[in-house]
Design a protein around this motif. Structure first.
Motif, PDB file in Angstrom:
ATOM      1  N   ALA A  57     -26.606  62.102  78.565  1.00  0.00           N
ATOM      2  CA  ALA A  57     -25.273  62.326  79.142  1.00  0.00           C
ATOM      3  C   ALA A  57     -24.435  63.075  78.114  1.00  0.00           C
ATOM      4  O   ALA A  57     -24.294  62.622  76.977  1.00  0.00           O
ATOM      5  CB  ALA A  57     -24.597  61.007  79.501  1.00  0.00           C
ATOM      6  N   PHE A  58     -23.873  64.216  78.528  1.00  0.00           N
ATOM      7  CA  PHE A  58     -23.039  65.025  77.646  1.00  0.00           C
ATOM      8  C   PHE A  58     -21.581  64.737  77.965  1.00  0.00           C
ATOM      9  O   PHE A  58     -21.129  64.929  79.091  1.00  0.00           O
ATOM     10  CB  PHE A  58     -23.335  66.513  77.842  1.00  0.00           C
ATOM     11  CG  PHE A  58     -22.491  67.391  76.971  1.00  0.00           C
ATOM     12  CD1 PHE A  58     -22.811  67.557  75.632  1.00  0.00           C
ATOM     13  CD2 PHE A  58     -21.380  68.034  77.479  1.00  0.00           C
ATOM     14  CE1 PHE A  58     -22.018  68.348  74.821  1.00  0.00           C
ATOM     15  CE2 PHE A  58     -20.588  68.835  76.677  1.00  0.00           C
ATOM     16  CZ  PHE A  58     -20.908  68.996  75.342  1.00  0.00           C
ATOM     17  N   LEU A  59     -20.838  64.267  76.957  1.00  0.00           N
ATOM     18  CA  LEU A  59     -19.433  63.935  77.152  1.00  0.00           C
ATOM     19  C   LEU A  59     -18.498  65.031  76.684  1.00  0.00           C
ATOM     20  O   LEU A  59     -17.354  65.097  77.128  1.00  0.00           O
ATOM     21  CB  LEU A  59     -19.085  62.633  76.411  1.00  0.00           C
ATOM     22  CG  LEU A  59     -19.625  61.355  77.038  1.00  0.00           C
ATOM     23  CD1 LEU A  59     -21.077  61.131  76.745  1.00  0.00           C
ATOM     24  CD2 LEU A  59     -18.811  60.182  76.587  1.00  0.00           C
ATOM     25  N   VAL A 113     -30.423  56.656  82.548  1.00  0.00           N
ATOM     26  CA  VAL A 113     -29.387  57.668  82.786  1.00  0.00           C
ATOM     27  C   VAL A 113     -28.377  57.159  83.816  1.00  0.00           C
ATOM     28  O   VAL A 113     -27.168  57.291  83.619  1.00  0.00           O
ATOM     29  CB  VAL A 113     -30.014  59.009  83.219  1.00  0.00           C
ATOM     30  CG1 VAL A 113     -28.955  59.989  83.704  1.00  0.00           C
ATOM     31  CG2 VAL A 113     -30.821  59.614  82.074  1.00  0.00           C
ATOM     32  N   LYS A 114     -28.846  56.546  84.892  1.00  0.00           N
ATOM     33  CA  LYS A 114     -27.937  56.025  85.930  1.00  0.00           C
ATOM     34  C   LYS A 114     -27.028  54.939  85.377  1.00  0.00           C
ATOM     35  O   LYS A 114     -25.816  54.928  85.640  1.00  0.00           O
ATOM     36  CB  LYS A 114     -28.735  55.495  87.122  1.00  0.00           C
ATOM     37  CG  LYS A 114     -29.342  56.581  87.977  1.00  0.00           C
ATOM     38  CD  LYS A 114     -30.182  56.002  89.092  1.00  0.00           C
ATOM     39  CE  LYS A 114     -30.972  57.106  89.775  1.00  0.00           C
ATOM     40  NZ  LYS A 114     -31.979  56.586  90.696  1.00  0.00           N
ATOM     41  N   LYS A 115     -27.596  53.998  84.603  1.00  0.00           N
ATOM     42  CA  LYS A 115     -26.785  52.925  84.012  1.00  0.00           C
ATOM     43  C   LYS A 115     -25.759  53.497  83.037  1.00  0.00           C
ATOM     44  O   LYS A 115     -24.608  53.064  83.014  1.00  0.00           O
ATOM     45  CB  LYS A 115     -27.667  51.897  83.293  1.00  0.00           C
ATOM     46  CG  LYS A 115     -28.448  51.002  84.223  1.00  0.00           C
ATOM     47  CD  LYS A 115     -29.083  49.801  83.551  1.00  0.00           C
ATOM     48  CE  LYS A 115     -29.893  50.090  82.349  1.00  0.00           C
ATOM     49  NZ  LYS A 115     -30.660  48.930  81.856  1.00  0.00           N
ATOM     50  N   LEU A 116     -26.178  54.465  82.254  1.00  0.00           N
ATOM     51  CA  LEU A 116     -25.288  55.090  81.289  1.00  0.00           C
ATOM     52  C   LEU A 116     -24.137  55.807  81.999  1.00  0.00           C
ATOM     53  O   LEU A 116     -22.959  55.607  81.661  1.00  0.00           O
ATOM     54  CB  LEU A 116     -26.076  56.066  80.411  1.00  0.00           C
ATOM     55  CG  LEU A 116     -25.322  56.802  79.317  1.00  0.00           C
ATOM     56  CD1 LEU A 116     -24.632  55.836  78.368  1.00  0.00           C
ATOM     57  CD2 LEU A 116     -26.280  57.703  78.545  1.00  0.00           C
ATOM     58  N   GLU A 117     -24.454  56.613  83.009  1.00  0.00           N
ATOM     59  CA  GLU A 117     -23.418  57.330  83.749  1.00  0.00           C
ATOM     60  C   GLU A 117     -22.454  56.377  84.441  1.00  0.00           C
ATOM     61  O   GLU A 117     -21.237  56.590  84.423  1.00  0.00           O
ATOM     62  CB  GLU A 117     -24.048  58.291  84.754  1.00  0.00           C
ATOM     63  CG  GLU A 117     -24.703  59.493  84.098  1.00  0.00           C
ATOM     64  CD  GLU A 117     -25.365  60.433  85.084  1.00  0.00           C
ATOM     65  OE1 GLU A 117     -25.565  60.047  86.272  1.00  0.00           O
ATOM     66  OE2 GLU A 117     -25.701  61.557  84.681  1.00  0.00           O
ATOM     67  N   PHE A 127     -17.954  63.166  81.785  1.00  0.00           N
ATOM     68  CA  PHE A 127     -19.246  63.676  81.335  1.00  0.00           C
ATOM     69  C   PHE A 127     -19.738  64.689  82.344  1.00  0.00           C
ATOM     70  O   PHE A 127     -19.239  64.765  83.471  1.00  0.00           O
ATOM     71  CB  PHE A 127     -20.269  62.534  81.166  1.00  0.00           C
ATOM     72  CG  PHE A 127     -20.484  61.702  82.401  1.00  0.00           C
ATOM     73  CD1 PHE A 127     -21.471  62.030  83.311  1.00  0.00           C
ATOM     74  CD2 PHE A 127     -19.671  60.606  82.662  1.00  0.00           C
ATOM     75  CE1 PHE A 127     -21.662  61.279  84.454  1.00  0.00           C
ATOM     76  CE2 PHE A 127     -19.849  59.846  83.800  1.00  0.00           C
ATOM     77  CZ  PHE A 127     -20.850  60.187  84.704  1.00  0.00           C
ATOM     78  N   ASP A 128     -20.709  65.518  81.926  1.00  0.00           N
ATOM     79  CA  ASP A 128     -21.297  66.503  82.839  1.00  0.00           C
ATOM     80  C   ASP A 128     -22.007  65.765  83.963  1.00  0.00           C
ATOM     81  O   ASP A 128     -22.935  64.999  83.700  1.00  0.00           O
ATOM     82  CB  ASP A 128     -22.319  67.378  82.107  1.00  0.00           C
ATOM     83  CG  ASP A 128     -21.688  68.542  81.379  1.00  0.00           C
ATOM     84  OD1 ASP A 128     -20.470  68.739  81.514  1.00  0.00           O
ATOM     85  OD2 ASP A 128     -22.422  69.251  80.668  1.00  0.00           O
ATOM     86  N   GLU A 129     -21.567  65.996  85.173  1.00  0.00           N
ATOM     87  CA  GLU A 129     -22.213  65.375  86.332  1.00  0.00           C
ATOM     88  C   GLU A 129     -23.004  66.445  87.070  1.00  0.00           C
ATOM     89  O   GLU A 129     -22.440  67.292  87.730  1.00  0.00           O
ATOM     90  CB  GLU A 129     -21.159  64.752  87.251  1.00  0.00           C
ATOM     91  CG  GLU A 129     -20.421  63.598  86.607  1.00  0.00           C
ATOM     92  CD  GLU A 129     -19.455  62.911  87.562  1.00  0.00           C
ATOM     93  OE1 GLU A 129     -19.896  62.492  88.643  1.00  0.00           O
ATOM     94  OE2 GLU A 129     -18.275  62.830  87.196  1.00  0.00           O
TER      95      GLU A 129
END
Length: 184
Positions: A57-59, A113-117, A127-129
């Motif tokens: 995830a890119f913030l 990735v899903k939990k992090l987002e 973050f980049d979605e």
């Protein structure tokens, strides 16, 4: 937004950050061998070894005062360890990038990735979605001309994820690990 001062240093009030998978030295060396072989036929510039990663995830720019919050958030995620297998490189012509992507995306990676987002969204972080496509950038400004000989398959055992800070230097970006969390 991060600002550059007169001496070229970043304003300490923000940090350019992202969560990622970070390779150990043995795996890193295998990816660098791929990059060097691709460079022989594709040209371009090879990604610095210290910058090879798979973004989770890119913030982008985050207030430095919120880095502790990101660390706490990541520490609560948990997740399962998994393996990534790489058998051939790929190329995106629109941005002239040669890359390595896993042959398959394991469910444990998708879940992480899903939990992090979800956690980032709940905590109010931007973050980049976009659809998740795990990859490592091997070459930039390259053309596509795959090597004549096959590349050795790479197996990467993932047992942790990291929070990286991108620091601008005269020689380009350099990544610094801000925190790391195990996967069981």
């Amino acid at each position: 937004m991060s600002q550059i001062g007169k001496q070229g240093t970043e304003d300490v009030t923000t940090a350019r950050v992202f969560f990622a998978l970070w390779a150990d030295e043995a795996v890193l060396e295998q990816f660098m061998q791929w990059a060097k072989l691709l460079h022989e036929t594709c040209g371009g510039s090879i990604t610095k070894p210290g910058n090879l990663h798979i973004t989770l995830a890119f913030l982008g720019n985050v207030a430095s005062s919120r880095l502790g919050e990101l660390k706490l958030l990541a520490g609560k995620l948990g997740g399962s360890a998994f393996n990534l297998n790489f058998s051939s490189p790929g190329y995106w012509g629109h941005n002239r990038i040669a890359w390595a992507a896993p042959d398959e995306t394991p469910q444990a990676l998708s879940d992480l990735v899903k939990k992090l987002e979800c956690s980032l969204q709940i905590a109010g972080f931007s973050f980049d979605e976009r659809p998740y496509a795990p990859h490592l950038t091997l070459l930039r400004k390259a053309r596509w001309d795959p090597p004549a000989r096959p590349l050795k398959n790479i197996k990467w055992e993932i047992s942790e994820f990291v929070l990286l800070r991108s620091n601008r230097t005269e020689s380009g970006s350099e990544y610094e690990i801000v925190g790391r969390w195990p996967l069981s």
